[in-house]
Enzyme design. Structure first.
Site, PDB file in Angstrom:
ATOM      1  N   SER A   9       0.842  -1.194   0.000  1.00 26.75           N
ATOM      2  CA  SER A   9       0.000   0.000   0.000  1.00 26.75           C
ATOM      3  C   SER A   9       0.877   1.244   0.000  1.00 26.75           C
ATOM      4  CB  SER A   9      -0.890   0.014   1.247  1.00 26.75           C
ATOM      5  OG  SER A   9      -1.446   1.318   1.396  1.00 26.75           O
ATOM      6  N   ASP A  36      -5.176   2.812  -2.051  1.00 23.33           N
ATOM      7  CA  ASP A  36      -6.256   3.068  -1.086  1.00 23.33           C
ATOM      8  C   ASP A  36      -6.938   4.385  -1.401  1.00 23.33           C
ATOM      9  OD1 ASP A  36      -6.124   0.851   0.825  1.00 23.33           O
ATOM     10  OD2 ASP A  36      -4.114   1.594   1.275  1.00 23.33           O
ATOM     11  N   HIS A  67      -8.469  -0.381  -3.802  1.00 27.33           N
ATOM     12  CA  HIS A  67      -9.345  -0.616  -2.648  1.00 27.33           C
ATOM     13  C   HIS A  67     -10.141   0.665  -2.427  1.00 27.33           C
ATOM     14  CE1 HIS A  67      -9.416  -1.250   2.031  1.00 27.33           C
ATOM     15  NE2 HIS A  67     -10.620  -1.301   1.489  1.00 27.33           N
ATOM     16  N   MET A  69     -12.515   2.834  -0.542  1.00 26.88           N
ATOM     17  CA  MET A  69     -13.177   3.127   0.749  1.00 26.88           C
ATOM     18  C   MET A  69     -13.982   4.398   0.582  1.00 26.88           C
ATOM     19  SD  MET A  69      -9.885   2.153   3.050  1.00 26.88           S
ATOM     20  CE  MET A  69      -8.828   2.322   1.623  1.00 26.88           C
ATOM     21  N   ASP A 176      -5.877  -7.132   4.736  1.00 24.93           N
ATOM     22  CA  ASP A 176      -5.372  -5.750   4.701  1.00 24.93           C
ATOM     23  C   ASP A 176      -5.433  -5.107   6.077  1.00 24.93           C
ATOM     24  OD1 ASP A 176      -4.708  -3.150   4.039  1.00 24.93           O
ATOM     25  OD2 ASP A 176      -6.467  -2.807   2.760  1.00 24.93           O
TER      26      ASP A 176
HETATM   27  C1  DX5 Z   1      -6.367   0.969   5.679  1.00 24.92           C
HETATM   28  C2  DX5 Z   1      -5.891   0.678   4.270  1.00 24.92           C
HETATM   29  C3  DX5 Z   1      -4.708  -0.210   4.258  1.00 24.92           C
HETATM   30  C4  DX5 Z   1      -3.500   0.405   4.880  1.00 24.92           C
HETATM   31  C5  DX5 Z   1      -2.544  -0.664   5.286  1.00 24.92           C
HETATM   32  O1  DX5 Z   1      -7.521   1.708   5.622  1.00 24.92           O
HETATM   33  O2  DX5 Z   1      -6.916   0.043   3.540  1.00 24.92           O
HETATM   34  O3  DX5 Z   1      -4.434  -0.669   2.939  1.00 24.92           O
HETATM   35  O4  DX5 Z   1      -2.836   1.319   4.042  1.00 24.92           O
HETATM   36  O5  DX5 Z   1      -1.550  -0.068   6.025  1.00 24.92           O
HETATM   37  P1  DX5 Z   1      -0.805  -0.825   7.210  1.00 24.92           P
HETATM   38  O6  DX5 Z   1      -0.079  -1.966   6.579  1.00 24.92           O
HETATM   39  O7  DX5 Z   1       0.098   0.235   7.745  1.00 24.92           O
HETATM   40  O8  DX5 Z   1      -1.859  -1.258   8.190  1.00 24.92           O
HETATM   41 ZN    ZN Z   2      -6.344  -1.048   1.636  1.00 24.30          ZN
END
Ligand code: DX5
Ligand code: ZN
Length: 217
Positions: A9, A36, A67, A69, A176
């Site tokens: 990510s 993200d 991804h 959100m 994730d």
């Molecule tokens: C969280 C994101 C993740 C995040 C993961 O909302 O969807 O993809 O960037 O980051 P780490 O590995 O730091 O938890």
């Molecule tokens: Zn993510």
């Protein structure tokens, strides 16, 4: 046997040096670049938009895994495809007509994924499994990088793997949030195919080696 792949990510990368981050990923053992997209409505944070995704895509030699959100992902699916998405993953919680959304993603030429937050039972996905290419399990509450891994994820992966085997064994299982070299091995053993890692990679002294360490965990 899981595929043991890593999606990195870029949320935790230095945004002032994104090209450098992408070039590091190109040279690394990373399998995907995880993108993200956050809208500040479905999750309490805003990440970056499609002009940034296009810039990443221009330098990326690895496939991109989106991804979403966002409260309503439907208006953004074409943008994801134009920005190079191989996978587009939408939240179950945000799609009133999830079957339509995954069908549309496939019509646009991408692979379709569905993602659930940590409090949603994997059994809620059973009727959509025949139609998706990937299921993503959140192992933190989405919105921020650098959060602590939620331990119930291990048994969620096992349950999902069983459900998938019965209906659509080709489905890719992705996890994730809070992934490190301490939990990656067990997640892979339980049936995860792709692990997303952000801060574990970019906060490491040597991000390149951190990625390799996850693959070997
Ligand atoms: C969280 C994101 C993740 C995040 C993961 O909302 O969807 O993809 O960037 O980051 P780490 O590995 O730091 O938890
Ligand atoms: Zn993510």
């Amino acid at each position: 046997m899981s595929k043991r792949q890593i999606a990195v990510s870029v949320l935790s990368a230095d945004f002032a040096n994104l090209q450098q981050a992408i070039e590091m990923l190109n040279e690394s053992e990373a399998d995907y670049i995880h993108i993200d997209i956050m809208d500040g409505v479905f999750v309490p944070n805003i990440s970056f938009g499609f002009p940034v995704c296009d810039a990443i895509h221009r330098h990326a030699k690895k496939p991109m895994d989106f991804h979403l959100m966002v409260k309503d992902p439907n208006p953004y699916l074409t943008y994801c495809v134009r920005s190079g998405a191989e996978f587009i993953t939408v939240h179950y919680e945000t799609c009133d007509h999830l079957h339509n959304t995954v069908t549309r993603i496939k019509e646009l030429g991408a692979k379709a994924g569905v993602v659930i937050n940590p409090h949603i039972s994997v059994n809620h996905l059973n009727d959509i499994l025949p139609f998706v290419d990937l299921v993503l399990l959140m192992s933190v509450n989405p919105g921020f990088g650098g959060q602590k891994f939620i331990e119930t994820t291990y048994r969620r992966v096992i349950q999902l793997k069983e459900n998938v085997k019965a209906v659509n064994p080709g489905i890719v299982i992705e996890v994730d949030g809070g992934v490190t070299d301490q939990n990656a091995g067990k997640l892979f053993e339980n049936g995860a195919d792709i692990l997303v890692a952000g801060s574990f990679v970019f906060k490491a002294e040597n991000p390149h080696d951190a990625i390799s360490s996850l693959k070997k965990a």
